[in-house]
Design a protein around this motif. Structure first.
Motif, PDB file in Angstrom:
ATOM      1  N   GLU A  99       0.479  -1.428   0.077  1.00  0.00           N
ATOM      2  CA  GLU A  99       0.047   0.057  -0.004  1.00  0.00           C
ATOM      3  C   GLU A  99       1.100   1.347  -0.311  1.00  0.00           C
ATOM      4  O   GLU A  99       0.492   2.104  -0.978  1.00  0.00           O
ATOM      5  N   GLY A 100       1.947   1.487   1.252  1.00  0.00           N
ATOM      6  CA  GLY A 100       2.926   2.280   0.931  1.00  0.00           C
ATOM      7  C   GLY A 100       3.901   2.283  -0.115  1.00  0.00           C
ATOM      8  O   GLY A 100       3.833   3.700  -0.602  1.00  0.00           O
ATOM      9  N   SER A 101       4.425   1.610  -0.512  1.00  0.00           N
ATOM     10  CA  SER A 101       4.637   1.555  -2.146  1.00  0.00           C
ATOM     11  C   SER A 101       3.560   2.638  -3.241  1.00  0.00           C
ATOM     12  O   SER A 101       4.369   3.219  -4.222  1.00  0.00           O
ATOM     13  N   MET A 102       2.815   2.009  -3.323  1.00  0.00           N
ATOM     14  CA  MET A 102       1.728   2.011  -4.226  1.00  0.00           C
ATOM     15  C   MET A 102       1.842   3.921  -3.947  1.00  0.00           C
ATOM     16  O   MET A 102       1.784   5.016  -5.087  1.00  0.00           O
ATOM     17  N   MET A 103       1.149   4.109  -3.016  1.00  0.00           N
ATOM     18  CA  MET A 103       1.276   5.638  -2.408  1.00  0.00           C
ATOM     19  C   MET A 103       2.315   6.559  -2.900  1.00  0.00           C
ATOM     20  O   MET A 103       2.793   7.525  -2.891  1.00  0.00           O
ATOM     21  N   ILE A 158       5.302  10.770  -6.623  1.00  0.00           N
ATOM     22  CA  ILE A 158       6.134  10.982  -7.617  1.00  0.00           C
ATOM     23  C   ILE A 158       5.423  10.779  -9.099  1.00  0.00           C
ATOM     24  O   ILE A 158       6.222  11.712 -10.060  1.00  0.00           O
ATOM     25  N   LEU A 159       4.680  10.346  -9.381  1.00  0.00           N
ATOM     26  CA  LEU A 159       3.709  10.048 -10.804  1.00  0.00           C
ATOM     27  C   LEU A 159       3.198  12.095 -10.600  1.00  0.00           C
ATOM     28  O   LEU A 159       3.331  13.163 -11.574  1.00  0.00           O
ATOM     29  N   THR A 160       3.349  12.562  -9.477  1.00  0.00           N
ATOM     30  CA  THR A 160       1.963  13.952  -9.851  1.00  0.00           C
ATOM     31  C   THR A 160       3.115  14.207  -9.424  1.00  0.00           C
ATOM     32  O   THR A 160       3.072  16.060  -9.842  1.00  0.00           O
ATOM     33  N   LEU A 161       4.309  14.594  -8.576  1.00  0.00           N
ATOM     34  CA  LEU A 161       5.709  15.100  -8.648  1.00  0.00           C
ATOM     35  C   LEU A 161       5.620  15.984  -9.852  1.00  0.00           C
ATOM     36  O   LEU A 161       5.810  16.733 -10.381  1.00  0.00           O
ATOM     37  N   PHE A 162       5.995  14.342 -11.145  1.00  0.00           N
ATOM     38  CA  PHE A 162       6.615  15.305 -12.308  1.00  0.00           C
ATOM     39  C   PHE A 162       5.093  15.803 -12.681  1.00  0.00           C
ATOM     40  O   PHE A 162       5.650  16.636 -13.312  1.00  0.00           O
ATOM     41  N   SER A 163       3.998  15.327 -12.710  1.00  0.00           N
ATOM     42  CA  SER A 163       3.053  15.842 -13.492  1.00  0.00           C
ATOM     43  C   SER A 163       3.279  17.411 -12.864  1.00  0.00           C
ATOM     44  O   SER A 163       3.189  18.491 -13.599  1.00  0.00           O
ATOM     45  N   ALA A 164       3.145  17.840 -11.906  1.00  0.00           N
ATOM     46  CA  ALA A 164       3.692  19.325 -11.090  1.00  0.00           C
ATOM     47  C   ALA A 164       4.495  19.994 -12.311  1.00  0.00           C
ATOM     48  O   ALA A 164       4.756  21.161 -12.328  1.00  0.00           O
ATOM     49  N   VAL A 216      16.267   4.182   0.655  1.00  0.00           N
ATOM     50  CA  VAL A 216      16.697   5.085  -0.433  1.00  0.00           C
ATOM     51  C   VAL A 216      16.225   4.409  -1.863  1.00  0.00           C
ATOM     52  O   VAL A 216      16.419   5.475  -3.221  1.00  0.00           O
ATOM     53  N   HIS A 217      16.473   2.856  -1.585  1.00  0.00           N
ATOM     54  CA  HIS A 217      16.983   2.336  -3.107  1.00  0.00           C
ATOM     55  C   HIS A 217      14.970   2.690  -4.162  1.00  0.00           C
ATOM     56  O   HIS A 217      14.737   2.942  -4.837  1.00  0.00           O
ATOM     57  N   PRO A 218      14.217   2.210  -3.385  1.00  0.00           N
ATOM     58  CA  PRO A 218      12.595   2.420  -3.642  1.00  0.00           C
ATOM     59  C   PRO A 218      12.250   3.720  -4.022  1.00  0.00           C
ATOM     60  O   PRO A 218      11.755   4.245  -5.295  1.00  0.00           O
ATOM     61  N   PRO A 219      12.646   4.907  -3.435  1.00  0.00           N
ATOM     62  CA  PRO A 219      12.656   6.052  -3.893  1.00  0.00           C
ATOM     63  C   PRO A 219      13.522   7.006  -5.137  1.00  0.00           C
ATOM     64  O   PRO A 219      12.650   6.861  -6.278  1.00  0.00           O
ATOM     65  N   LEU A 220      14.398   6.317  -5.504  1.00  0.00           N
ATOM     66  CA  LEU A 220      15.413   6.006  -6.820  1.00  0.00           C
ATOM     67  C   LEU A 220      15.129   5.563  -7.810  1.00  0.00           C
ATOM     68  O   LEU A 220      14.625   5.838  -8.538  1.00  0.00           O
ATOM     69  N   LEU A 221      14.272   4.448  -6.988  1.00  0.00           N
ATOM     70  CA  LEU A 221      13.978   3.489  -8.618  1.00  0.00           C
ATOM     71  C   LEU A 221      13.027   4.050  -9.007  1.00  0.00           C
ATOM     72  O   LEU A 221      12.730   4.099 -10.610  1.00  0.00           O
ATOM     73  N   TYR A 222      11.280   4.455  -7.792  1.00  0.00           N
ATOM     74  CA  TYR A 222      10.089   5.111  -8.986  1.00  0.00           C
ATOM     75  C   TYR A 222      10.607   6.109  -9.213  1.00  0.00           C
ATOM     76  O   TYR A 222       9.692   6.972 -10.006  1.00  0.00           O
TER      77      TYR A 222
END
Length: 668
Positions: free
Chosen positions: A93-97, A102-108, A171-177
């Motif tokens: 659940e948290g990883s999908m959040m 990050i998706l909405t960050l790139f849109s912004a 650190v790994h998941p945020p960078l990968l996402y």
């Protein structure tokens, strides 16, 4: 009450996303500026709402609010604070959040910094981004809600998976996402271009910075994940060809091809249709990776979820976006104008070769990853496709690419001179071969072909140096003039050279560790010694210890070289009390670019321990090269010509010419 605010923020985010998905596209078709402006304000608002929801979930972890099911399942009051933060995305659940954030960050970012984009293109891009956000918001709210409450609230949590309680996994998941999701912007640009039926060199200039940023993050994210698996899992390897590892590697291969293809399109307006297709394929592979990790079809230490219902939902998202994108491509691509022509021996030709090899290599990895799943689904037969298959197929495909990389920058656009490129590179080729021979001799020989394998790494590094050397015209101009030319080169030239240099460093590390690494598996009692790589390790004994939420037994080893004590290595076995789950913490000591690696096994009847000891020569080059590649990408991104939204420089106002004689005063 705070938890409900996070939930409501997600619901409002879904409503906002639906509006941004529809209104700007209608406005783009009607030429309605007001409706198109909804894309910008709506994307910024959407990001703000998702930030609120993510912040609330993080707060629940920090204060250990076990009335939230997600926190209860993945946290513990005694867990260190850093792992409470990383625990937010250390579950499905948290990883999908995090994915959504990050998706909405790139849109912004597109909304805020895309001021130089055509109004209709920007509106369509942000609308497509909102389509993706809408799909994942529905998925989160209806199948993976992180704000589900428990009543009554448990007194204590179940703790985070011990394997994930590590700084690398923070650190790994945020960078990968950031890499995975960053390619969504390229996908949205491709869909927007197909909808409008117009694509040109300007489109490539707008896409390339986003592709480059995503590629940089994905590069360092994959490297961080590789290093985490290397030291945390205690198996001594840096890449296992695990299906989930492959799921992140395939978008990297496609994204690398996309970067080079977009360069050809930007410079020569060629490969237009192919570049659009690559943009679709790259993000499609990112979505495929999301499905593999969360569908339950894979058993892996990296996998988050095993719920088939969620897998079916993601499969529907996958089918809608990938299937819809390819249908749109098949419909609109024939209407697009084809690009310019070029000779096979040219810079464009070298980049086409690059694309051909990378896409075939990506298809090879995709086949090896999905074939066992398809076979099991159709026949019920289980097989495994392991490292030997990938090493033979992928490795052989990469060899010609590694040879060809330094030639590309030496060739001219449209029509190149291969003989001239050879003349500029033969000295560097000779130095690379000599360096490989010296390296082979220092490591006491080995297979003769190892010389050429090692030379490939040096060839990649020296080829990057040759590119800058040639651009600055060292040997043709005076040294002082050449240095001035070197300093005056655009940052994108240095970025390209650094990325290619980093690739050579990684290749050198791979071949060196694979060819000359040693392994010893021994039963050691206190006082016993094992030798490897010119070092002697003496087993001192075991010590008991404890951490915030675990107990451990730590093995201590004294390291000697030439009879002199030069350090100490400790490896431990930990037992996490909440989950009653054990982990092995490897002991690693770095000497130069090489490492000694120690991992504890089981205790033996005679009072000893089974110990595995590796000597890994130049293994740090594998991850160091990835960091150099990432740094090169960011250097290129800092080039003003690649920054989206950089305002054009205004010409200085021309001062009026001074009159040649005094003007007459008006008569009274």
């Amino acid at each position: 009450m705070i938890i409900e605010i996070g939930h409501y923020a997600l619901v409002l985010a879904l409503a906002t996303s639906l509006l941004v998905s529809v209104l700007p596209m209608i406005g783009a078709r009607r030429g309605d500026t007001g409706m198109m402006q909804v894309a910008t304000t709506g994307s910024l608002m959407l990001f703000g709402l998702v930030v609120i929801a993510f912040a609330v979930l993080t707060w629940a972890y920090v204060v250990s609010d076990f009335s939230v099911m997600n926190v209860w399942e993945n946290s513990h009051s005694l867990m260190p604070l850093i792992y409470k933060y990383s625990g937010v995305w250390g579950n499905h659940e948290g990883s999908m959040m995090l994915w959504l954030l990050i998706l909405t960050l790139f849109s912004a970012m597109v909304a805020a910094f895309g001021r130089n984009l055509p109004e209709t293109l920007k509106a369509n891009v942000l609308a497509v981004q909102s389509w993706i956000a809408t799909a994942f918001l529905i998925f989160i709210l209806f199948t993976s809600n992180p704000f589900t409450r428990l009543n009554p609230a448990p007194a204590e949590g179940q703790d985070l998976n011990p394997v994930l309680q590590d700084l690398g996994l923070a650190v790994h998941p945020p960078l990968l996402y950031l890499g995975y999701v960053g390619f969504s912007v390229c996908f949205s640009f491709a869909i927007a271009a197909l909808i409008e039926g117009r694509i040109d060199a300007a489109w490539a200039r707008w896409v390339r910075p986003w592709a480059l940023a995503a590629w940089c993050f994905l590069t360092v994210g994959i490297a961080m994940g590789s290093y985490w698996a290397y030291y945390e899992l205690g198996w001594g390897g840096w890449w296992f060809w695990d299906p989930v590892e492959n799921a992140s590697f395939m978008p990297w291969l496609a994204g690398t091809a996309l970067l080079h293809s977009a360069l050809v399109m930007e410079k020569r307006e060629a490969l237009k249709i192919w570049t659009v297709l690559l943009a679709i394929m790259t993000f499609s592979l990112s979505l495929l990776g999301t499905f593999l990790v969360r569908s339950g079809v894979l058993t892996s230490v990296h996998a988050f979820a095993t719920d088939p219902t969620r897998g079916i939902f993601i499969l529907c998202i996958l089918a809608f976006f990938i299937g819809g994108a390819f249908i749109l491509f098949a419909w609109r691509a024939p209407m697009l104008k084809s690009g310019g022509l070029f000779a096979p021996i040219s810079r464009e030709g070298s980049l086409v070769l690059n694309n051909l090899i990378l896409t075939v290599a990506c298809a090879t990895v995709l086949t090896g990853t999905l074939y066992p799943l398809a076979l099991e689904t159709l026949t019920g037969e289980k097989i495994s496709v392991g490292a030997p298959f990938f090493d033979m197929t992928f490795g052989l495909l990469m060899l010609p690419l590694l040879v060809a990389v330094p030639f590309g920058p030496m060739l001219a656009w449209k029509r190149g001179d291969l003989l001239g490129a050879l003349q500029r590179l033969y000295v560097f080729a000779a130095i690379s071969l000599a360096a490989g021979l010296v390296f082979w001799y220092i490591h006491n020989g080995g297979p003769v072909l190892a010389i050429f394998a090692l030379a490939l790494g040096f060839w990649g590094m020296l080829g990057a140096v040759a590119d800058l050397w040639n651009r600055a015209q060292f040997g043709k101009q005076k040294t002082s003039v050449a240095f001035r030319r070197l300093v005056g080169l655009p940052r994108s030239a240095f970025g390209t050279a650094l990325a290619h240099f980093g690739l050579g460093v990684t290749v050198l590390g791979i071949f060196s560790a694979s060819l000359y690494g040693t392994e010893a598996v021994v039963d050691l009692k206190p006082g016993a010694t094992v030798s490897t790589g010119g070092y002697e390790l003496t087993f001192t004994g075991m010590k008991d210890g404890a951490g915030p939420n675990y107990t451990e037994q730590r093995g201590i080893f004294t390291v000697r070289r030439g009879g002199n004590v030069i350090g100490e290595i400790s490896s431990s076995k930990r037992l996490f009390t909440a989950r009653r789950q054990a982990t092995t913490e490897s002991g690693i000591r770095t000497y130069g670019l090489s490492q000694l690696y120690v991992s504890l096994g089981d205790a033996t009847n005679g009072g000893g321990m089974v110990v595995r000891v590796w000597w890994k020569p130049f293994i740090t080059c594998i991850w160091g090269g990835a960091l150099v590649m990432m740094f090169g990408g960011f250097v290129s991104l800092s080039d003003r010509r690649l920054r989206v939204g950089a305002p054009s420089r205004k010409a200085k106002p021309v001062k009026p010419a001074k009159p040649t004689r005094p003007q007459m005063e008006p008569a009274e």
